[in-house]
Design an enzyme around this catalytic site. Sequence first.
Site, PDB file in Angstrom:
ATOM      1  N   GLU A 209       0.840  -1.194   0.000  1.00  0.00           N
ATOM      2  CA  GLU A 209       0.000   0.000   0.000  1.00  0.00           C
ATOM      3  C   GLU A 209       0.877   1.247   0.000  1.00  0.00           C
ATOM      4  OE1 GLU A 209      -3.588  -1.994   2.713  1.00  0.00           O
ATOM      5  OE2 GLU A 209      -2.410  -0.305   3.492  1.00  0.00           O
ATOM      6  N   LYS A 211       2.497   4.498   1.173  1.00  0.00           N
ATOM      7  CA  LYS A 211       2.731   5.101   2.482  1.00  0.00           C
ATOM      8  C   LYS A 211       2.557   6.607   2.339  1.00  0.00           C
ATOM      9  CE  LYS A 211       5.789   5.143   6.470  1.00  0.00           C
ATOM     10  NZ  LYS A 211       5.367   6.510   6.841  1.00  0.00           N
ATOM     11  N   ARG A 216      -1.617  10.483  10.983  1.00  0.00           N
ATOM     12  CA  ARG A 216      -2.318   9.250  11.327  1.00  0.00           C
ATOM     13  C   ARG A 216      -3.634   9.583  12.025  1.00  0.00           C
ATOM     14  NH1 ARG A 216       0.189   4.126  12.258  1.00  0.00           N
ATOM     15  NH2 ARG A 216      -1.454   2.535  12.363  1.00  0.00           N
ATOM     16  N   ARG A 231      -2.573   9.557  16.607  1.00  0.00           N
ATOM     17  CA  ARG A 231      -1.848   8.346  16.996  1.00  0.00           C
ATOM     18  C   ARG A 231      -1.501   8.353  18.478  1.00  0.00           C
ATOM     19  NH1 ARG A 231       3.473   7.561  13.814  1.00  0.00           N
ATOM     20  NH2 ARG A 231       3.796   5.983  15.395  1.00  0.00           N
ATOM     21  N   PHE A 300      -6.949   2.708   5.596  1.00  0.00           N
ATOM     22  CA  PHE A 300      -6.157   1.553   5.171  1.00  0.00           C
ATOM     23  C   PHE A 300      -6.353   0.308   6.031  1.00  0.00           C
ATOM     24  CE2 PHE A 300      -3.171   4.432   7.453  1.00  0.00           C
ATOM     25  CZ  PHE A 300      -2.905   3.647   8.571  1.00  0.00           C
ATOM     26  N   ARG A 372       4.683  -2.620  17.305  1.00  0.00           N
ATOM     27  CA  ARG A 372       5.367  -2.529  16.018  1.00  0.00           C
ATOM     28  C   ARG A 372       5.433  -3.953  15.474  1.00  0.00           C
ATOM     29  NH1 ARG A 372       7.693   1.767  13.955  1.00  0.00           N
ATOM     30  NH2 ARG A 372       7.739   2.881  15.939  1.00  0.00           N
ATOM     31  N   LYS A 378       7.531  -1.145   6.517  1.00  0.00           N
ATOM     32  CA  LYS A 378       7.571   0.076   5.710  1.00  0.00           C
ATOM     33  C   LYS A 378       8.848   0.110   4.880  1.00  0.00           C
ATOM     34  CE  LYS A 378       9.209   2.723   9.723  1.00  0.00           C
ATOM     35  NZ  LYS A 378       8.913   3.837  10.643  1.00  0.00           N
TER      36      LYS A 378
END
Length: 511
Positions: A209, A211, A216, A231, A300, A372, A378
Site C-alpha cells: 500500500e 505510504k 495518522r 496516533r 487503510f 510494532r 515500511k
Amino acid sequence: MLFETVAAASSEIAATPARGAKVKRLAELLTAVDPAEAVPVASWLSGELTQRQIGVGYAALRESVLPASEPSLSVLDVETLFEQIKACAGSGSQPARRALVHRLFGAATEREQQFLRRLLSGDLRQGALAGVMLDAISKATDTPLPVVRRAVMVAGDLPAVAAAALAGGREALAEFRLRVGYPVHPMLAQTSPSPEDALTTLGGEAAYEYKLDGARLQIHRDGDEVRLFTRTLDDVTARLPEVVAAIRAMPVRTLIADGEAIALRSDGRPESFQTTASRFGSRRDVEALRSAIPLHCFVFDVLHVDGTDVIDEPGWARAEALRAVVPVSAQVPRLVTSDARQAREFLDQALAAGHEGVVAKSLTAPYEAGRRGAGWLKIKPVRTLDLVVLAVEWGSGRRRGWLSNIHLGARDDVSGGFVMLGKTFKGMTDEMLRWQTERFTALAVGPTESHVVRVRPEQVVEIAFDGVQRSSRYPGGVALRFARVLRYRDDKPPSEADTLEAVRAILAEAE
C-alpha cells in the site's frame, strides 16, 4: 504510598541494565500500591501523566526550588497537585500555575524533584516504559503476559489495565473489549530495506500500500456520531469537519478504522507534510482553514465494522471488510502480489506520485494494536546528509553521564560558518555514546550552558532523515524530520559537509 517510594524505584530501575531485574523491581512496587494509586503510579513509571499535559514547560522546570529535607508527599498528593495545575486557565492562570509548581517542588526531596523534572519534561528514560510495564503487571498479578497485552491492546489504556489486573487479576482483564468511541493505540510498522526483502519476510505474498506522508487518524463512528483521534489518542474531531462528513457518508453504522489525513494539491499529489501538519494541528479558524487547506481522509485498515470486531481477523479478511464500506476514493492504493518485480514497480509508482514509499502487509496477520508488529513493513528511500556537530547535550536517565543529543549544522557558503538544522539522539549505540563523550569533551569550547556543551565544529556525522520541512525555530528556515545517526565520518573534514543550499533544494524538490 509515599511519592519518594516511586521516585526511588524509578532511580533503581534506571540504574539496572537487566530487563528481568527491572521487571522484578516494578512488580514489587505494583504489588505494594493501594488501588487508588495504581493508575498514577503505572502512568508515571511508563513515562506519562494521567492528565497527558498540564501546561508546565521547560522554563518552569529550570527554576531552582530548595528541596525538602524529608519526604512527606504521598502519591495522591502529587496526583491532586497535577490536577490543580492542569485546571489553571484563563486570566491569572500563569502565576497560579507557577505557584502550584513551586509548592510541589518545595515539598519534594531532591530525588523526588529529579523524578518530577524527568516526568514533566517527557524525559523519563529509565527503561521501564510500556513493554517492561506489561511484563511487570503480568508478574505482579500472576496473569499470563498475552492476556495483559490483549487487554492493553483493546483498551488503549495501560494504567487502567494495571489497576484492573491488580484489583481482579485475569478475570478483570477479560472485561476489556473494543468500544466504539474509545481509541486504541495504533499498530506500527517495522522497517524493511526493499520491497523484495519484504516479500520474502512476509512469506512470498503480500499486500503493498502507498505510504502517505500525512497525519495518522483513528476513526470511530456510532450512527451519526463520529470521533477522530491522533496516533497519541488525542481527540481532534472538532478540527476536521470535512473528514467527519466523509465518514458519515459511508454505508456503515458502527466503525473503528485506521487511516491518514492528508492535504492534496489540485492534481492529486500530496502537499508538503508541513502543510498537512499545520492544518491538522490548528484549533482556530477551522472553517477558513478547511476552505484553504482541505484534508482528505484515506482508510487503510478496519478494526470493527457494524457490530463485529475484526481486529483479530487476518489481513485479507480485514481488507474485504474495508472495501465493503469505504469508497474507492478513500482507499489507499493497494497491490497484492507474489511478484518481486511488480512490488518494485509499485514502490516506484508511489514515489513518482509524491508519496513516502510503501507499506508491505501480511495477508494472514491480525491487527496488533499498540505494537510494532512483524506483519507490517515500511519501505522508503533513505536520504542522508553529512553534517557537522555544533553542540552536544548531557544525557539523562540511562544516558546520564554521557554526552548524548547532538546539534546538527549544515555548511553555509554565504557566511562561511554552519547553520543549525535540528538535534537527534536516535541511532546511537552504547559504544557510540562512549566514543562521542570522549570526543566532544575534547572539542568543548567555552562554559557549559546548562546541559548543553558547545564544541568546535570539526566532527562530521552522517545523518539519515525522512524529509526536510520549513522551520521558524532554526536560523536557516529549515529542519530535518526524524533525523538519526548512521555513523561518524572521521574521513571527511567539515569543509566537505553538505551545504544549507543543498538542504533547501531537498525541501524545494518535495514542495
